[in-house]
Design a protein around this motif. Sequence first.
Motif, PDB file in Angstrom:
ATOM      1  N   PHE A  59       6.486  -1.260  14.492  1.00 41.61           N
ATOM      2  CA  PHE A  59       5.697  -0.951  13.348  1.00 41.61           C
ATOM      3  C   PHE A  59       4.113  -0.241  13.639  1.00 41.61           C
ATOM      4  CE2 PHE A  59       8.567  -4.262  11.963  1.00 41.61           C
ATOM      5  CZ  PHE A  59       9.407  -3.546  10.934  1.00 41.61           C
ATOM      6  N   THR A  60       3.597   0.700  13.132  1.00 38.84           N
ATOM      7  CA  THR A  60       2.571   1.177  13.240  1.00 38.84           C
ATOM      8  C   THR A  60       2.048   1.324  11.852  1.00 38.84           C
ATOM      9  OG1 THR A  60       2.985   2.247  15.478  1.00 38.84           O
ATOM     10  CG2 THR A  60       0.812   2.918  14.053  1.00 38.84           C
ATOM     11  N   VAL A  61       0.834   0.839  11.507  1.00 46.17           N
ATOM     12  CA  VAL A  61       0.450   0.829   9.952  1.00 46.17           C
ATOM     13  C   VAL A  61      -0.954   1.732   9.979  1.00 46.17           C
ATOM     14  CG1 VAL A  61      -0.506  -0.286   8.225  1.00 46.17           C
ATOM     15  CG2 VAL A  61       1.389  -1.276   9.677  1.00 46.17           C
ATOM     16  N   ARG A  62      -0.836   2.735   9.043  1.00 47.61           N
ATOM     17  CA  ARG A  62      -2.259   3.460   8.756  1.00 47.61           C
ATOM     18  C   ARG A  62      -2.590   3.052   7.488  1.00 47.61           C
ATOM     19  NH1 ARG A  62      -1.683   9.957   7.752  1.00 47.61           N
ATOM     20  NH2 ARG A  62      -1.728   9.305   5.520  1.00 47.61           N
ATOM     21  N   ILE A  63      -3.897   2.620   7.641  1.00 48.72           N
ATOM     22  CA  ILE A  63      -4.712   2.211   6.323  1.00 48.72           C
ATOM     23  C   ILE A  63      -5.110   3.140   5.674  1.00 48.72           C
ATOM     24  CG2 ILE A  63      -6.213   0.339   5.343  1.00 48.72           C
ATOM     25  CD1 ILE A  63      -5.839  -1.150   7.933  1.00 48.72           C
ATOM     26  N   ASP A  64      -4.349   3.900   4.479  1.00 49.81           N
ATOM     27  CA  ASP A  64      -4.872   4.897   3.642  1.00 49.81           C
ATOM     28  C   ASP A  64      -5.825   4.399   2.813  1.00 49.81           C
ATOM     29  OD1 ASP A  64      -2.993   6.140   5.274  1.00 49.81           O
ATOM     30  OD2 ASP A  64      -1.836   6.947   3.629  1.00 49.81           O
ATOM     31  N   ARG A  65      -5.814   3.379   2.204  1.00 49.30           N
ATOM     32  CA  ARG A  65      -6.623   2.888   1.177  1.00 49.30           C
ATOM     33  C   ARG A  65      -6.618   1.173   1.360  1.00 49.30           C
ATOM     34  NH1 ARG A  65      -5.767   5.713  -3.480  1.00 49.30           N
ATOM     35  NH2 ARG A  65      -4.218   4.246  -4.404  1.00 49.30           N
ATOM     36  N   PRO A  66      -7.666   0.522   1.584  1.00 53.18           N
ATOM     37  CA  PRO A  66      -7.381  -0.986   1.955  1.00 53.18           C
ATOM     38  C   PRO A  66      -7.311  -1.724   0.388  1.00 53.18           C
ATOM     39  CG  PRO A  66      -9.948  -0.040   2.241  1.00 53.18           C
ATOM     40  CD  PRO A  66      -9.099   1.325   2.004  1.00 53.18           C
ATOM     41  N   GLY A  67      -7.748  -1.076  -0.466  1.00 49.65           N
ATOM     42  CA  GLY A  67      -7.315  -1.935  -1.665  1.00 49.65           C
ATOM     43  C   GLY A  67      -8.562  -2.833  -2.030  1.00 49.65           C
ATOM     44  N   ILE A  68      -8.444  -3.566  -3.176  1.00 53.21           N
ATOM     45  CA  ILE A  68      -9.535  -4.722  -3.428  1.00 53.21           C
ATOM     46  C   ILE A  68      -8.734  -6.052  -3.281  1.00 53.21           C
ATOM     47  CG2 ILE A  68     -11.000  -5.429  -5.180  1.00 53.21           C
ATOM     48  CD1 ILE A  68     -11.207  -2.462  -6.223  1.00 53.21           C
ATOM     49  N   ARG A  69      -9.337  -6.952  -2.674  1.00 53.37           N
ATOM     50  CA  ARG A  69      -8.876  -8.189  -2.659  1.00 53.37           C
ATOM     51  C   ARG A  69      -9.074  -9.017  -4.142  1.00 53.37           C
ATOM     52  NH1 ARG A  69      -7.138 -11.066   1.634  1.00 53.37           N
ATOM     53  NH2 ARG A  69      -8.218  -9.580   3.011  1.00 53.37           N
ATOM     54  N   MET A  70      -7.924  -9.558  -4.345  1.00 51.14           N
ATOM     55  CA  MET A  70      -8.124 -10.330  -5.716  1.00 51.14           C
ATOM     56  C   MET A  70      -7.446 -11.638  -5.704  1.00 51.14           C
ATOM     57  SD  MET A  70      -5.528  -8.336  -8.530  1.00 51.14           S
ATOM     58  CE  MET A  70      -5.409  -9.952  -9.591  1.00 51.14           C
ATOM     59  N   LYS A 164       0.652  14.652  10.284  1.00 51.92           N
ATOM     60  CA  LYS A 164       1.156  15.472   9.067  1.00 51.92           C
ATOM     61  C   LYS A 164       1.237  14.835   7.844  1.00 51.92           C
ATOM     62  CE  LYS A 164       4.498  17.994  12.096  1.00 51.92           C
ATOM     63  NZ  LYS A 164       5.951  18.396  12.276  1.00 51.92           N
ATOM     64  N   VAL A 165       1.442  13.587   7.794  1.00 59.03           N
ATOM     65  CA  VAL A 165       1.450  12.920   6.293  1.00 59.03           C
ATOM     66  C   VAL A 165       0.140  12.743   5.625  1.00 59.03           C
ATOM     67  CG1 VAL A 165       2.033  10.645   5.268  1.00 59.03           C
ATOM     68  CG2 VAL A 165       2.816  11.121   7.454  1.00 59.03           C
ATOM     69  N   PRO A 166      -0.071  13.475   4.356  1.00 61.01           N
ATOM     70  CA  PRO A 166      -0.964  13.649   3.650  1.00 61.01           C
ATOM     71  C   PRO A 166      -1.876  12.437   3.370  1.00 61.01           C
ATOM     72  CG  PRO A 166       0.867  15.027   2.892  1.00 61.01           C
ATOM     73  CD  PRO A 166       1.299  14.037   3.740  1.00 61.01           C
ATOM     74  N   LEU A 167      -3.006  12.463   3.138  1.00 59.75           N
ATOM     75  CA  LEU A 167      -4.055  11.322   2.861  1.00 59.75           C
ATOM     76  C   LEU A 167      -4.680  11.530   1.767  1.00 59.75           C
ATOM     77  CD1 LEU A 167      -5.446   8.601   4.486  1.00 59.75           C
ATOM     78  CD2 LEU A 167      -6.990  10.211   5.485  1.00 59.75           C
ATOM     79  N   ALA A 168      -4.587  10.591   0.880  1.00 55.01           N
ATOM     80  CA  ALA A 168      -5.342  10.639  -0.465  1.00 55.01           C
ATOM     81  C   ALA A 168      -6.869  10.469  -0.399  1.00 55.01           C
ATOM     82  CB  ALA A 168      -4.514  10.241  -1.622  1.00 55.01           C
ATOM     83  N   ARG A 169      -7.523  11.431   0.171  1.00 56.04           N
ATOM     84  CA  ARG A 169      -9.003  11.125   0.232  1.00 56.04           C
ATOM     85  C   ARG A 169      -9.880  12.743   0.263  1.00 56.04           C
ATOM     86  NH1 ARG A 169     -10.769   7.923   5.179  1.00 56.04           N
ATOM     87  NH2 ARG A 169      -9.210   6.540   4.349  1.00 56.04           N
ATOM     88  N   ARG A 170     -10.880  12.384  -0.783  1.00 58.21           N
ATOM     89  CA  ARG A 170     -12.028  13.406  -1.114  1.00 58.21           C
ATOM     90  C   ARG A 170     -12.925  13.555  -0.088  1.00 58.21           C
ATOM     91  NH1 ARG A 170     -11.544  16.225  -5.638  1.00 58.21           N
ATOM     92  NH2 ARG A 170     -10.591  14.538  -6.689  1.00 58.21           N
ATOM     93  N   LEU A 171     -12.921  14.585   0.735  1.00 59.52           N
ATOM     94  CA  LEU A 171     -14.011  14.730   1.805  1.00 59.52           C
ATOM     95  C   LEU A 171     -15.412  15.560   1.368  1.00 59.52           C
ATOM     96  CD1 LEU A 171     -12.197  15.574   4.735  1.00 59.52           C
ATOM     97  CD2 LEU A 171     -12.771  13.234   4.107  1.00 59.52           C
ATOM     98  N   ARG A 172     -16.560  14.925   1.818  1.00 56.65           N
ATOM     99  CA  ARG A 172     -17.616  15.607   1.549  1.00 56.65           C
ATOM    100  C   ARG A 172     -17.647  17.122   2.521  1.00 56.65           C
ATOM    101  NH1 ARG A 172     -19.550  10.467   1.491  1.00 56.65           N
ATOM    102  NH2 ARG A 172     -20.223   9.704  -0.779  1.00 56.65           N
TER     103      ARG A 172
END
Length: 246
Positions: A59-70, A164-172
């Motif tokens: 397994f290889t994991v790409r952290i696209d959005r770490p989220g918020i710990r609750m 290749k896999v799209p990343l949901a992120r807005r860049l400056r």
Amino acid sequence: MSGLVLRLAGPLQSWGEHSVFTQRDSLRFPTRSGLIGLLASAEGLHRGRPLSAYEELRFTVRIDRPGIRMIDFHTIGGGLPRGVPRPDGTQRPRDTATMVTRRQYLADAVFTVAVDGSDQRIDELAQALRRPHWQPYLGRRSCPPDQPLLLRQTDDAVAHLETKVPLARRLRQGEEPVVEFVVEGTADAADAVTEIADVPESFNRYDRRYRTRSVSIITRTLPGQLCSAGEEFWERLIAYVTEEES
């Protein structure tokens, strides 16, 4: 070798490593045991059955959005006529039946995961994920995944995470996307290496056992053209899922 590309997203996820009943933790990325649990659920593997079919997977994991710990506060067992069951199968007395538990979750997190294995095994898993026997879940059964879960079956899933896999992120303007990867083993380029107890030997309800493994956290800069936001991101993701492998 071939692989799968999975997208793990949903309102809540929880990837416990050293949880006990009243305190349920979550790591900040999917665990090997949690990922195997997701695949085993899709394949309809009963608890207590051997897990040898999953040992070859990487397994290889790409952290696209770490989220918020609750932390969610629970009480269980109040008013149950027979009390709360103990791990050994007996029951707690009714007058001490109510128990307080605190459970950690990641809210609004997104991970893209490459699953590598033999051609036959990957074919079996892809078929199961397309028509799951039981509902796959993100660490806990109360955490169903968003769709699409299975993005692609490909010969080089890790390369797809990088290019290749799209990343949901807005860049400056002029910014490049910097993303953390979690890889198995000790990597020379690692920013951090840690040891976690998440290799399952048994999912038996009364005999859960795990081995330890090393994982490396690596920071990588991805191509800026992978990034988009809003409707454009979903259009790109759908195009990636539906396009034929070149």
